[in-house]
Design an enzyme around this catalytic site. Structure first.
Site, short mmCIF file in Angstrom:
data_model
loop_
_atom_site.label_atom_id
_atom_site.label_comp_id
_atom_site.label_asym_id
_atom_site.label_seq_id
_atom_site.Cartn_x
_atom_site.Cartn_y
_atom_site.Cartn_z
CG ASP A 96 -0.26 -0.10 2.54
OD1 ASP A 96 0.71 -0.86 2.65
OD2 ASP A 96 -0.67 0.59 3.48
CD GLU A 161 3.99 0.62 6.93
OE1 GLU A 161 4.75 0.94 7.85
OE2 GLU A 161 3.60 1.47 6.08
ZN LIG Z 1 6.60 2.35 4.26
#
Ligand SMILES: [Zn+2]
Length: 408
Positions: A96, A161
């Site tokens: 992401d 994340e």
């Molecule tokens: Zn990162």
């Protein structure tokens, strides 16, 4: 030695392949639903197809269900390359990205990797596609040269994340037994322009919301009320003074002490001439690992009790975030092998450091695994005109390849 020279040659000769992968990944914005995105599934599929086309075909999928995205899942993908031993070397990168932010600040289209001045510009080119691409390039070099790595290589590409890892590493740690205690785990998602720092520890993190309750009165008659704002100022100073009271110092970190900073402040009353009954402030506390969050919670409670007694207010405390993790030992295998690879490839002396907090390594350490964060990059992440330096793609790929063959 011959093998490693060949690996370096392969990486240099095939840098166009790394650039091609960067371009492919940049044009598929993988944003979390929290950032009005549709998750990582399309990007993950493109990566898997690229790997397949290049001879890496052993995959496992660990999809985390999430009804907010079209595919219904947040993908976590593992690509395995068998090694001489079953001991695993994990290289974990995230799929992401964060949103482009203010478009007008970009000099190139954010979701297109544009090459200029030996750099690739675009959202995600550094964070964390540099990590993805370099781990892939290192593995491709070994595949192409038919070199069996020392460890069994696990390229791990995780979701989510940037907004908390609930569907990424946290999901994997809770639902799947992927990791073994003796595994080596590298997260190439944080570092410095030279590649000299190996992050082995984070401060414990506590984000605290404090609501102060007093009694409203006219500004001219403060004695008729209880000024919540005044009391929260007193509390801010008292909690901040814990920076002195918790006197331990640790040279791994900059700054080397625990910090307790009042940060956000909600608006209380719209007019100047009222004593406010309510006040809301927030603290960002970064605490050396030698203190537990429970130690800190007790200290903060004492601060609140003292201010309550002096000012006549009450407090309601809540935690916006609380993350606690032990350090990875300086002497453990992953630190040693990565350190040797940095010396070998970059010809510099690496040093271990701690940071203020906020990487996924904390979740791994908390679960009992050794994990390090390392990258050679300029830290342009989350900024407009994010870029990765093409030479860093080469250097980081070589370092990771050297780790894969345990510097033989
Ligand atoms: Zn990162």
């Amino acid at each position: 030695m011959k093998d490693f020279a060949e690996i370096c040659e392969y990486i240099e000769k095939n840098i166009e392949k790394a650039i091609e992968l960067e371009k492919l990944l940049t044009k598929i914005p993988a944003l979390a639903p929290e950032n009005s995105g549709d998750g990582e599934s399309k990007k993950c599929k493109a990566l898997e197809e690229f790997l397949c086309a290049n001879g890496i075909t052993d995959f496992q999928h660990f999809d985390a269900p999430d009804i907010r995205v079209t595919s219904g899942v947040r993908p976590n993908l593992v690509a395995t390359i068998n090694g001489k031993t079953s001991k695993n070397l994990w290289i974990m990168s995230h799929l992401d990205v964060v949103p482009a932010g203010e478009q007008s600040l970009w000099e190139t289209p954010p979701f297109e990797a544009v090459q200029k001045n030996n750099k690739l510009y675009g959202r995600g080119t550094e964070d964390n596609q540099q990590g993805i691409v370099c781990s892939v390039m290192a593995a491709l070099a070994l595949k192409a040269l038919k070199i069996t790595p020392e460890y069994t290589i696990k390229l791990l590409f995780v979701a989510d994340e940037e907004v908390g890892s609930k569907y990424g590493i946290q999901y994997l740690l809770e639902k799947h037994k992927l990791f073994n205690k003796e595994d080596l785990i590298i997260t190439p998602d944080g570092g410095d322009p030279k590649g000299e720092t190996i992050e082995i520890a984070e401060k414990n993190l506590l984000w605290l919301k404090v609501q102060t309750h007093g009694v409203q009165a006219h500004g001219s008659t403060p004695d008729e009320g209880v000024n919540a704002h005044l009391a929260s100022c007193a509390l801010a100073l008292k909690i901040n003074s814990l920076e002195k009271e918790l006197s331990e110092r640790n040279k791994l970190f900059v700054p080397n002490r625990s910090t307790f900073q009042p940060t956000k402040k909600e608006s209380n009353i719209p007019n100047v001439n009222t004593i406010p009954a309510d006040d809301v402030i927030y603290f960002d506390c970064r605490i050396l690992p030698c203190y537990t969050l429970d130690d800190v919670r007790k200290k903060i409670k004492i601060c609140c009790d003292e201010v309550s007694a002096e000012y006549g207010v009450t407090f309601t405390l809540s935690e916006e975030q609380a993350v606690e993790s032990p350090s990875t030992s300086e002497s453990c295998e992953v630190v040693q092998v990565l350190g040797d690879a940095v010396r070998r490839v970059l010809k510099i002396e690496p040093r271990v450091v701690g940071i203020g907090g906020g990487t996924v390594a904390a979740y791994l350490r908390k679960a009992g695994y050794d994990a390090v964060v390392w990258s050679k990059h300029d830290e342009t992440m989350h900024q407009p005109n994010e870029y990765c330096v093409i030479q860093n793609l080469i250097d980081e790929s070589k370092v990771l390849a050297s780790v894969m063959i345990k510097n033989t």
